[in-house]
Design an enzyme around this catalytic site. Structure first.
Site, PDB file in Angstrom:
ATOM      1  N   ARG A  24      36.386  38.535  53.665  1.00  7.92           N
ATOM      2  CA  ARG A  24      36.426  37.076  53.818  1.00  7.92           C
ATOM      3  C   ARG A  24      37.576  36.680  54.741  1.00  7.92           C
ATOM      4  O   ARG A  24      37.477  35.718  55.505  1.00  7.92           O
ATOM      5  CB  ARG A  24      36.552  36.374  52.469  1.00  7.92           C
ATOM      6  CG  ARG A  24      36.400  34.839  52.601  1.00  7.92           C
ATOM      7  CD  ARG A  24      36.514  34.097  51.278  1.00  7.92           C
ATOM      8  NE  ARG A  24      35.502  34.557  50.361  1.00  7.92           N
ATOM      9  CZ  ARG A  24      35.737  34.975  49.126  1.00  7.92           C
ATOM     10  NH1 ARG A  24      36.980  35.000  48.668  1.00  7.92           N
ATOM     11  NH2 ARG A  24      34.763  35.378  48.353  1.00  7.92           N
ATOM     12  N   ARG A  43      45.457  50.032  54.093  1.00 13.86           N
ATOM     13  CA  ARG A  43      44.581  50.086  52.916  1.00 13.86           C
ATOM     14  C   ARG A  43      43.331  49.218  53.072  1.00 13.86           C
ATOM     15  O   ARG A  43      42.718  48.808  52.083  1.00 13.86           O
ATOM     16  CB  ARG A  43      45.336  49.693  51.638  1.00 13.86           C
ATOM     17  CG  ARG A  43      46.437  50.668  51.246  1.00 13.86           C
ATOM     18  CD  ARG A  43      47.236  50.177  50.062  1.00 13.86           C
ATOM     19  NE  ARG A  43      48.240  51.158  49.676  1.00 13.86           N
ATOM     20  CZ  ARG A  43      48.185  51.900  48.567  1.00 13.86           C
ATOM     21  NH1 ARG A  43      47.169  51.776  47.743  1.00 13.86           N
ATOM     22  NH2 ARG A  43      49.149  52.768  48.287  1.00 13.86           N
ATOM     23  N   GLU A 179      39.121  32.602  37.003  1.00 14.19           N
ATOM     24  CA  GLU A 179      39.334  33.489  38.151  1.00 14.19           C
ATOM     25  C   GLU A 179      40.423  34.485  37.782  1.00 14.19           C
ATOM     26  O   GLU A 179      40.727  34.630  36.607  1.00 14.19           O
ATOM     27  CB  GLU A 179      39.612  32.704  39.433  1.00 14.19           C
ATOM     28  CG  GLU A 179      40.744  31.684  39.359  1.00 14.19           C
ATOM     29  CD  GLU A 179      42.099  32.301  39.559  1.00 14.19           C
ATOM     30  OE1 GLU A 179      42.448  32.611  40.711  1.00 14.19           O
ATOM     31  OE2 GLU A 179      42.846  32.464  38.561  1.00 14.19           O
ATOM     32  N   MET A 180      41.040  35.160  38.764  1.00 14.70           N
ATOM     33  CA  MET A 180      41.925  36.264  38.406  1.00 14.70           C
ATOM     34  C   MET A 180      43.265  36.295  39.140  1.00 14.70           C
ATOM     35  O   MET A 180      43.973  37.296  39.051  1.00 14.70           O
ATOM     36  CB  MET A 180      41.204  37.601  38.630  1.00 14.70           C
ATOM     37  CG  MET A 180      39.958  37.787  37.780  1.00 14.70           C
ATOM     38  SD  MET A 180      39.175  39.414  37.967  1.00 14.70           S
ATOM     39  CE  MET A 180      40.423  40.468  37.210  1.00 14.70           C
ATOM     40  N   SER A 203      31.214  30.570  42.280  1.00 15.78           N
ATOM     41  CA  SER A 203      30.248  31.558  42.767  1.00 15.78           C
ATOM     42  C   SER A 203      29.233  31.961  41.705  1.00 15.78           C
ATOM     43  O   SER A 203      28.175  32.510  42.031  1.00 15.78           O
ATOM     44  CB  SER A 203      30.984  32.810  43.257  1.00 15.78           C
ATOM     45  OG  SER A 203      31.749  33.379  42.202  1.00 15.78           O
ATOM     46  N   ASP A 204      29.559  31.701  40.454  1.00 14.44           N
ATOM     47  CA  ASP A 204      28.631  32.005  39.365  1.00 14.44           C
ATOM     48  C   ASP A 204      28.989  31.138  38.175  1.00 14.44           C
ATOM     49  O   ASP A 204      30.064  30.524  38.152  1.00 14.44           O
ATOM     50  CB  ASP A 204      28.690  33.491  38.992  1.00 14.44           C
ATOM     51  CG  ASP A 204      30.084  33.932  38.596  1.00 14.44           C
ATOM     52  OD1 ASP A 204      30.369  33.967  37.386  1.00 14.44           O
ATOM     53  OD2 ASP A 204      30.903  34.224  39.489  1.00 14.44           O
TER      54      ASP A 204
END
Length: 237
Positions: A24, A43, A179-180, A203-204
């Site tokens: 994104r 990474r 969320e996280m 998103s869901d």
């Protein structure tokens, strides 16, 4: 250079958008920014700097969860002098009036994050957004005709929970989405005295089961991104 970001001094702007997904970050840079420079691919966590409406803006992938996000936020602040950090990410809705693809601005973030339990010796800390960024984002959304919801969210440590009803309690107390990362971002911003905001696209939905595709999550949600970028240019010198 820092441990996880391969940029040289001056390559990263003072205002940084923070998507969790590095793809994104690539999409944002290629779609919205001009004169784009790739400054990091350590990474596979892409970082780009470009211009938007004449202002230098960076976008840096952070990975999922507070531990991964904290690595990049700490290094952006301490090694590269970032002043304004705007998370642009996805979340799961937990209120009936919060629909899939809605934009949510996180005023505050409750959490179960272990880092703050350790940091504050078991006491509770209330991580909140920087009001100036929040107000500007809300006004930019209004001006663009983009409907947004503003309120508290919940930052989870686990993507896969053993008990769905764990989230129902947070919904009962008014949290809009799960969320996280936001609670960790807001905590670090307060610690380092910089500005932070989280803007999310649903998103869901945990109640209805409706969800978007992985391709859509990676390369759409443009309304959220435009609100974030329009806010970023207002606070960037």
């Amino acid at each position: 250079m820092s441990v996880h970001i391969g940029a040289q001094e001056g390559q990263i702007a003072e205002t940084v958008l923070l998507p969790g997904d590095p793809l994104r970050a690539k999409y944002i840079a290629e779609t919205f920014l001009e004169d784009v420079e790739l400054y990091n691919e350590v990474r596979g966590m892409y970082g780009f700097t470009g211009t938007y409406k004449g202002k230098r803006i960076s976008v840096q992938g952070t990975g999922m969860g507070v531990p991964s996000m904290s690595i990049y936020v700490n290094e952006l602040i301490m090694s590269y002098g970032a002043k304004n950090l705007i998370r642009v990410g996805t979340a799961g809705g937990i209120q009936e009036d919060v629909k899939v693809r809605d934009v949510v601005i996180a005023m505050s973030a409750s959490s179960e994050m272990g880092q703050n339990r350790v940091r504050f010796n078991g006491m509770d800390y209330a991580p909140t957004a920087t009001f100036d960024l929040l107000h500007r984002a809300y006004m930019n959304a209004e001006k663009a005709g983009i409907p947004v919801k503003v309120g508290q969210i919940f930052t989870a440590d686990q993507f896969y929970q053993d008990d769905f009803h764990h989230f129902k309690k947070w919904a009962d107390f008014g949290c809009l989405a799960i969320e996280m990362e936001a609670a960790g971002l807001y905590t670090l911003a307060a610690k380092h005295k910089v500005n932070a905001l989280t803007i999310l696209t649903i998103s869901d939905h945990l109640l209805t089961g409706e969800e978007t595709t992985s391709e859509e999550r990676q390369s759409t949600f443009d309304e959220m991104i435009r609100v974030a970028l329009d806010t970023a240019v207002e606070v960037t010198n």
